[in-house]
Design a protein around this motif. Structure first.
Motif, PDB file in Angstrom:
ATOM      1  N   THR A 358       6.359-127.442 -92.507  1.00 31.31           N
ATOM      2  CA  THR A 358       5.971-127.061 -93.868  1.00 31.31           C
ATOM      3  C   THR A 358       4.452-126.962 -93.985  1.00 31.31           C
ATOM      4  N   VAL A 359       3.765-127.972 -93.494  1.00 27.66           N
ATOM      5  CA  VAL A 359       2.297-127.962 -93.563  1.00 27.66           C
ATOM      6  C   VAL A 359       1.728-126.869 -92.664  1.00 27.66           C
ATOM      7  N   ALA A 360       2.396-126.576 -91.547  1.00 28.80           N
ATOM      8  CA  ALA A 360       1.936-125.496 -90.662  1.00 28.80           C
ATOM      9  C   ALA A 360       1.976-124.152 -91.389  1.00 28.80           C
ATOM     10  N   VAL A 361       3.011-123.929 -92.201  1.00 26.60           N
ATOM     11  CA  VAL A 361       3.084-122.686 -92.981  1.00 26.60           C
ATOM     12  C   VAL A 361       1.934-122.625 -93.982  1.00 26.60           C
ATOM     13  N   VAL A 362       1.644-123.752 -94.638  1.00 24.86           N
ATOM     14  CA  VAL A 362       0.520-123.792 -95.573  1.00 24.86           C
ATOM     15  C   VAL A 362      -0.793-123.484 -94.853  1.00 24.86           C
ATOM     16  N   CYS A 363      -0.955-124.034 -93.661  1.00 22.43           N
ATOM     17  CA  CYS A 363      -2.184-123.791 -92.887  1.00 22.43           C
ATOM     18  C   CYS A 363      -2.272-122.334 -92.443  1.00 22.43           C
ATOM     19  N   MET A 364      -1.130-121.738 -92.099  1.00 20.55           N
ATOM     20  CA  MET A 364      -1.141-120.322 -91.741  1.00 20.55           C
ATOM     21  C   MET A 364      -1.600-119.467 -92.920  1.00 20.55           C
ATOM     22  N   ALA A 365      -1.056-119.768 -94.103  1.00 16.72           N
ATOM     23  CA  ALA A 365      -1.458-119.019 -95.295  1.00 16.72           C
ATOM     24  C   ALA A 365      -2.935-119.244 -95.601  1.00 16.72           C
ATOM     25  N   ALA A 366      -3.394-120.496 -95.457  1.00 26.48           N
ATOM     26  CA  ALA A 366      -4.810-120.791 -95.697  1.00 26.48           C
ATOM     27  C   ALA A 366      -5.701-120.071 -94.693  1.00 26.48           C
ATOM     28  N   GLY A 367      -5.227-119.931 -93.457  1.00 28.35           N
ATOM     29  CA  GLY A 367      -6.000-119.211 -92.453  1.00 28.35           C
ATOM     30  C   GLY A 367      -6.212-117.757 -92.792  1.00 28.35           C
ATOM     31  N   ASN A 368      -5.326-117.202 -93.622  1.00 29.85           N
ATOM     32  CA  ASN A 368      -5.473-115.806 -94.032  1.00 29.85           C
ATOM     33  C   ASN A 368      -6.245-115.654 -95.337  1.00 29.85           C
ATOM     34  N   LEU A 369      -6.754-116.755 -95.881  1.00 37.04           N
ATOM     35  CA  LEU A 369      -7.613-116.661 -97.054  1.00 37.04           C
ATOM     36  C   LEU A 369      -9.058-116.373 -96.685  1.00 37.04           C
ATOM     37  N   PHE A 370      -9.485-116.810 -95.502  1.00 37.06           N
ATOM     38  CA  PHE A 370     -10.873-116.594 -95.066  1.00 37.06           C
ATOM     39  C   PHE A 370     -10.944-115.759 -93.787  1.00 37.06           C
ATOM     40  N   GLY A 371      -9.822-115.258 -93.344  1.00 34.68           N
ATOM     41  CA  GLY A 371      -9.749-114.371 -92.190  1.00 34.68           C
ATOM     42  C   GLY A 371      -8.476-113.545 -92.316  1.00 34.68           C
ATOM     43  N   SER A 372      -8.228-112.696 -91.338  1.00 33.56           N
ATOM     44  CA  SER A 372      -7.028-111.856 -91.397  1.00 33.56           C
ATOM     45  C   SER A 372      -6.295-111.876 -90.057  1.00 33.56           C
ATOM     46  N   PRO A 373      -5.832-113.067 -89.633  1.00 29.92           N
ATOM     47  CA  PRO A 373      -5.126-113.139 -88.349  1.00 29.92           C
ATOM     48  C   PRO A 373      -3.626-112.891 -88.455  1.00 29.92           C
ATOM     49  N   PHE A 374      -3.131-112.421 -89.618  1.00 27.65           N
ATOM     50  CA  PHE A 374      -1.692-112.316 -89.826  1.00 27.65           C
ATOM     51  C   PHE A 374      -1.014-111.447 -88.779  1.00 27.65           C
ATOM     52  N   PHE A 375      -1.682-110.382 -88.335  1.00 40.08           N
ATOM     53  CA  PHE A 375      -1.117-109.515 -87.319  1.00 40.08           C
ATOM     54  C   PHE A 375      -1.872-109.627 -85.993  1.00 40.08           C
ATOM     55  N   SER A 376      -2.576-110.733 -85.813  1.00 32.10           N
ATOM     56  CA  SER A 376      -3.263-110.979 -84.549  1.00 32.10           C
ATOM     57  C   SER A 376      -2.277-111.583 -83.561  1.00 32.10           C
ATOM     58  N   ALA A 377      -2.110-110.920 -82.432  1.00 31.56           N
ATOM     59  CA  ALA A 377      -1.091-111.335 -81.472  1.00 31.56           C
ATOM     60  C   ALA A 377      -1.326-112.750 -80.974  1.00 31.56           C
ATOM     61  N   LEU A 378      -2.536-113.030 -80.527  1.00 34.62           N
ATOM     62  CA  LEU A 378      -2.796-114.305 -79.874  1.00 34.62           C
ATOM     63  C   LEU A 378      -2.666-115.480 -80.833  1.00 34.62           C
ATOM     64  N   VAL A 379      -2.842-115.247 -82.127  1.00 34.21           N
ATOM     65  CA  VAL A 379      -2.716-116.324 -83.099  1.00 34.21           C
ATOM     66  C   VAL A 379      -1.280-116.462 -83.580  1.00 34.21           C
ATOM     67  N   MET A 380      -0.644-115.334 -83.934  1.00 36.79           N
ATOM     68  CA  MET A 380       0.603-115.398 -84.672  1.00 36.79           C
ATOM     69  C   MET A 380       1.863-115.348 -83.811  1.00 36.79           C
ATOM     70  N   ASN A 381       1.780-114.870 -82.557  1.00 37.24           N
ATOM     71  CA  ASN A 381       3.041-114.764 -81.806  1.00 37.24           C
ATOM     72  C   ASN A 381       3.681-116.140 -81.611  1.00 37.24           C
ATOM     73  N   SER A 382       2.887-117.150 -81.308  1.00 37.21           N
ATOM     74  CA  SER A 382       3.439-118.495 -81.144  1.00 37.21           C
ATOM     75  C   SER A 382       3.960-119.036 -82.467  1.00 37.21           C
ATOM     76  N   PHE A 383       3.330-118.663 -83.569  1.00 36.43           N
ATOM     77  CA  PHE A 383       3.810-119.105 -84.872  1.00 36.43           C
ATOM     78  C   PHE A 383       5.188-118.535 -85.168  1.00 36.43           C
ATOM     79  N   TRP A 384       5.389-117.240 -84.881  1.00 33.52           N
ATOM     80  CA  TRP A 384       6.697-116.632 -85.133  1.00 33.52           C
ATOM     81  C   TRP A 384       7.764-117.232 -84.225  1.00 33.52           C
ATOM     82  N   VAL A 385       7.413-117.522 -82.994  1.00 34.78           N
ATOM     83  CA  VAL A 385       8.357-118.200 -82.100  1.00 34.78           C
ATOM     84  C   VAL A 385       8.748-119.546 -82.696  1.00 34.78           C
ATOM     85  N   LEU A 386       7.754-120.285 -83.173  1.00 32.21           N
ATOM     86  CA  LEU A 386       8.024-121.594 -83.759  1.00 32.21           C
ATOM     87  C   LEU A 386       8.926-121.465 -84.984  1.00 32.21           C
ATOM     88  N   CYS A 387       8.712-120.450 -85.812  1.00 32.74           N
ATOM     89  CA  CYS A 387       9.551-120.254 -87.002  1.00 32.74           C
ATOM     90  C   CYS A 387      11.011-120.026 -86.614  1.00 32.74           C
TER      91      CYS A 387
END
Length: 440
Positions: A358-387
């Motif tokens: 739950t907190v990881a999802v909040v941190c992911m959303a917060a990470g997109n408030l000051f940057g735009s890694p939502f479609f960055s492969a190296l950042v988000m592919n592991s997140f989607w696997v985890l989901c």
């Protein structure tokens, strides 16, 4: 098929350590083979993916953004298609692991592997940071771990901040085994050090937010006491370069006037320019076209929006932003369901994973408030696997917790009437005979 799912978890964050595209191509090939030849879900296992509706909406928004981009200028159709392809492939990793067909034990092991790989990436960043001159901050001395050049430091910090709550939640969970808590604590400290050496201020804030939420979950008085102690320890232990980096956010100008540093000020101007861009293009400027248009509204031509939500709004319009927000909301609802399941089972480790995700999802959303890694492969592919793994694990636990209906005795009415109601009505004597036998 366990290793066919395990190897991509290792390869995807370390893609830049391999020849070009080898890590991604190998991972996709392994997942394709596992999907075709792997085991199917057992009978009764829910087949509906909780995130499929918002992901479908997001894909439609991206398709619309691609069409709008080509409508304005089709000269870069190939490059735009590649960007759209990558934007779609990485969320599909969630579906691959959600339907991996593995039992709860194997799924749990894959979650552990993802956390170990994240800690290993953090350890690489720590080794890089230990080689820096920590007495003075330099833009050229920022750790990135396996994520490439120094320009990737912010996104590396977001990656570490996303996975930090998962390990910290396990370390803070009283009911977990002592060995698990010690290993999780070690991994948490590694990721904290890695975030520190990225010198990413947004990652500092995200990490503090994540830890604060975990402490509040334990109780507000404990959270306040822990924060005071952590702040005191940080003031003593933080290197001078990290303190200098944080002090750069606000600078004193001529006459003592307070002002934001150039990086922060540019973000504010980019966001204002994005709103002006949206006013001229209500449906968005098209997928991948933000950098082509932002120079018309700001003094930063070719720059990124430095905010994933603003970028989606500017490129794909309000519909794209709505789908992105819907996806974040469904992610939070998914982790809430896992927390409810873990509470019903009174399983400390599952509860820690649920709170951490739950907190990881909040941190992911917060990470997109000051940057735009939502479609960055190296950042988000592991997140989607985890989901995908977290949803599968929670679904498997929920299925295991359902009470099974008692088996009907031979010749009992419950074995006939529910399946053949018309026959039971047409032959009342037959039904009466079964009632009589069942009472004997």
């Amino acid at each position: 098929m366990f290793w066919a799912y395990a190897l991509p978890i290792v390869l995807l964050p370390n893609t830049l350590h391999l020849p070009a595209d080898v890590g991604m191509a190998t991972s996709l090939a392994l997942l394709a083979c596992a999907t075709i030849f792997g085991s199917r879900d057992p009978p009764g296992f829910p087949r509906t993916s909780y995130l499929l509706p918002p992901l479908t909406g997001l894909f439609l928004a991206l398709l619309l953004g691609y069409v709008i981009a080509q409508w304005h200028d089709a000269s870069t159709a190939g490059a735009d298609l590649v960007q759209a392809k990558y934007a779609i492939i990485y969320p599909l990793l969630y579906l691959a692991y959600r339907h991996c067909g593995l039992d709860p034990g194997a799924t749990r092991n894959l979650i552990v592997l993802a956390l170990v790989v994240a800690a290993a990436a953090g350890l690489e960043a720590v080794f890089q940071g230990l080689q820096f001159d920590l007495r003075e901050f330099s833009d050229q001395q920022r750790a990135t771990g396996p994520f490439g050049e120094v320009t990737a430091a912010n996104r590396a910090g977001v990656f570490f901040a996303i996975f930090l709550p998962m390990l910290a939640a396990l370390a803070l969970q009283p009911g977990c085994r002592r060995t698990v808590r010690l290993l999780a604590l070690s991994g948490s400290l590694i990721l904290v050090a890695a975030i520190l050496f990225t010198f990413s201020r947004q990652s500092y804030l995200i990490a503090v937010l994540g830890i604060l939420l975990l402490l509040i979950h334990r109780g507000v008085p404990k959270a306040v006491l822990a924060l005071v102690l952590i702040a005191g320890a940080g003031a003593i232990l933080l290197p001078e370069s990290a303190l200098q980096r944080m002090e750069e956010t606000r600078q004193v100008g001529m006459g003592g006037a307070q002002a934001f540093d150039g990086s922060t000020a540019s973000r504010l101007e980019l966001w204002r320019g994005s709103l002006a861009m949206l006013a001229d293009h209500p449906a968005g400027v098209g997928l991948g076209r933000f950098g082509d248009h932002i120079g018309e509204y700001t003094g930063f031509p070719g720059k990124d929006a430095h905010n994933g939500f603003v970028l989606m709004l500017a490129e794909c319009g309000p519909f794209g932003l709505a789908m992105m927000l819907w996806l974040v909301w469904r992610l939070l609802a998914l982790t809430h369901r896992l927390r409810a399941t873990a509470r019903s089972l009174a399983w400390p480790e599952a509860h820690a994973l649920a709170v951490g995700s739950t907190v990881a999802v909040v941190c992911m959303a917060a990470g997109n408030l000051f940057g735009s890694p939502f479609f960055s492969a190296l950042v988000m592919n592991s997140f989607w696997v985890l989901c995908g793994l977290v949803e599968r694990y929670g679904t498997a636990l929920a299925c295991a917790a359902k009470p099974r209906a008692p088996d009907a005795r031979p010749g009992h009415l419950t074995g006939i009437e529910p399946r053949f109601p018309l026959a039971a009505r047409a032959l009342p004597g037959f039904r009466a005979a079964h009632h009589a036998r069942s009472r004997e």
